[in-house]
Design a protein around this motif. Sequence first.
Motif, PDB file in Angstrom:
ATOM      1  N   CYS A 143       4.084  12.868  -2.748  1.00 46.59           N
ATOM      2  CA  CYS A 143       4.615  11.544  -3.100  1.00 46.59           C
ATOM      3  C   CYS A 143       6.120  11.609  -3.344  1.00 46.59           C
ATOM      4  CB  CYS A 143       3.917  11.001  -4.344  1.00 46.59           C
ATOM      5  SG  CYS A 143       2.173  10.611  -4.105  1.00 46.59           S
TER       6      CYS A 143
ATOM      7  N   VAL B 173      -2.586   2.346  -7.158  1.00 42.22           N
ATOM      8  CA  VAL B 173      -2.206   1.918  -5.809  1.00 42.22           C
ATOM      9  C   VAL B 173      -2.345   3.077  -4.819  1.00 42.22           C
ATOM     10  CG1 VAL B 173      -0.382   0.906  -4.389  1.00 42.22           C
ATOM     11  CG2 VAL B 173      -0.583   0.259  -6.794  1.00 42.22           C
TER      12      VAL B 173
ATOM     13  N   ALA C 227       4.853   1.336  -4.469  1.00 42.40           N
ATOM     14  CA  ALA C 227       4.359   0.810  -5.740  1.00 42.40           C
ATOM     15  C   ALA C 227       5.501   0.724  -6.742  1.00 42.40           C
ATOM     16  CB  ALA C 227       3.238   1.694  -6.281  1.00 42.40           C
TER      17      ALA C 227
ATOM     18  N   GLN D  79       0.828  -1.215   0.000  1.00 43.55           N
ATOM     19  CA  GLN D  79       0.000   0.000   0.000  1.00 43.55           C
ATOM     20  C   GLN D  79       0.862   1.266   0.000  1.00 43.55           C
ATOM     21  OE1 GLN D  79      -2.383  -0.474   3.508  1.00 43.55           O
ATOM     22  NE2 GLN D  79      -3.809  -1.921   2.548  1.00 43.55           N
ATOM     23  N   HIS D  80       2.067   1.158   0.536  1.00 44.67           N
ATOM     24  CA  HIS D  80       2.940   2.326   0.667  1.00 44.67           C
ATOM     25  C   HIS D  80       3.971   2.432  -0.451  1.00 44.67           C
ATOM     26  CE1 HIS D  80       1.325   2.349   4.759  1.00 44.67           C
ATOM     27  NE2 HIS D  80       1.807   3.565   4.884  1.00 44.67           N
TER      28      HIS D  80
ATOM     29  N   ALA E  37       0.088   4.884  -3.700  1.00 45.97           N
ATOM     30  CA  ALA E  37       1.176   4.727  -2.735  1.00 45.97           C
ATOM     31  C   ALA E  37       1.913   6.047  -2.540  1.00 45.97           C
ATOM     32  CB  ALA E  37       2.147   3.651  -3.225  1.00 45.97           C
ATOM     33  N   GLN E  38       2.593   6.147  -1.422  1.00 43.64           N
ATOM     34  CA  GLN E  38       3.389   7.345  -1.145  1.00 43.64           C
ATOM     35  C   GLN E  38       4.745   7.300  -1.830  1.00 43.64           C
ATOM     36  OE1 GLN E  38       0.994   9.663  -0.042  1.00 43.64           O
ATOM     37  NE2 GLN E  38       2.821  10.418   0.954  1.00 43.64           N
TER      38      GLN E  38
END
Length: 269
Positions: free
Chosen positions: A195, A161, A85, A82-83, A163-164
């Motif tokens: 990001c 996703v 990608a 989740q964090h 994601a960060q």
Amino acid sequence: MIATELIAISAHQISAGIGKHPILHGVTLALAAGRWTSIVGPNGAGKSTLLRVLAGLLPVCSGQVLLQGRDLHAWPRRERAQHLAWLGQNEAAADDLTVYDVAMLGRLPHQGWMQPPSAADHAAVEQALRSTQAWVWRARPLGQLSGGERQRVLLARLLAVQAQVLLMDEPLANLDPPHQADWLQLVRDLVAHGCTVVSVLHEVGMALHADAVVVMAQGTVTYQGACSDGATHRAVEEVFDRRIAIQAVGQQWVALPCVRPASLPVPHF
């Protein structure tokens, strides 16, 4: 030195390889959060290998990778996905899947086992496909698309996703100049929203649009610095054997080829 709380992902004395072939040799670097870092270097420098290590896709022989200050492999796999990608080179995807379904794969880390996509999943996929101008093909099978169109769908899967930290290996592959410009704007927008983007690029001119550049050669990091610094430009020119020259054109830096005198006679036809 970047403050610890501002580091998104870091590598500490990483050594890694493929099979018995060593590629990375004691690599240490820290990549700032909320910034875009490009990795450049000649063929065989270890750029893609480093990115795969940072993504947790390739085991290390020694050393440690930290994601947001925490050992990468200490993260539960679902939470890490989740964090963080990933978009790899020449990634395979089932040609019979529709564009929409391919992008929806990016939502798997957010979905429960055997649960249907939520409204948030559908919203994220639509936003991602619109961001890469692939929404109009959403019902088409992936196998019917050109190489550039396919790359934009895979990019949408990455974006879905949410994601960060986003790692991209040759994301400009098969993209024509207008869509390369679109990708550049997309990255800037991602960074503006907090990001962290890390990209491996062969296009040195595009890499110089980043906030920082990591220069690699022979499995090591030879330099890391801001794209606007003269020392960074000299390091990039040096790693490419001074076959390029970095110059300012308007408001941006470009990499121009340096043509050496021919060492062999030119054939006549």
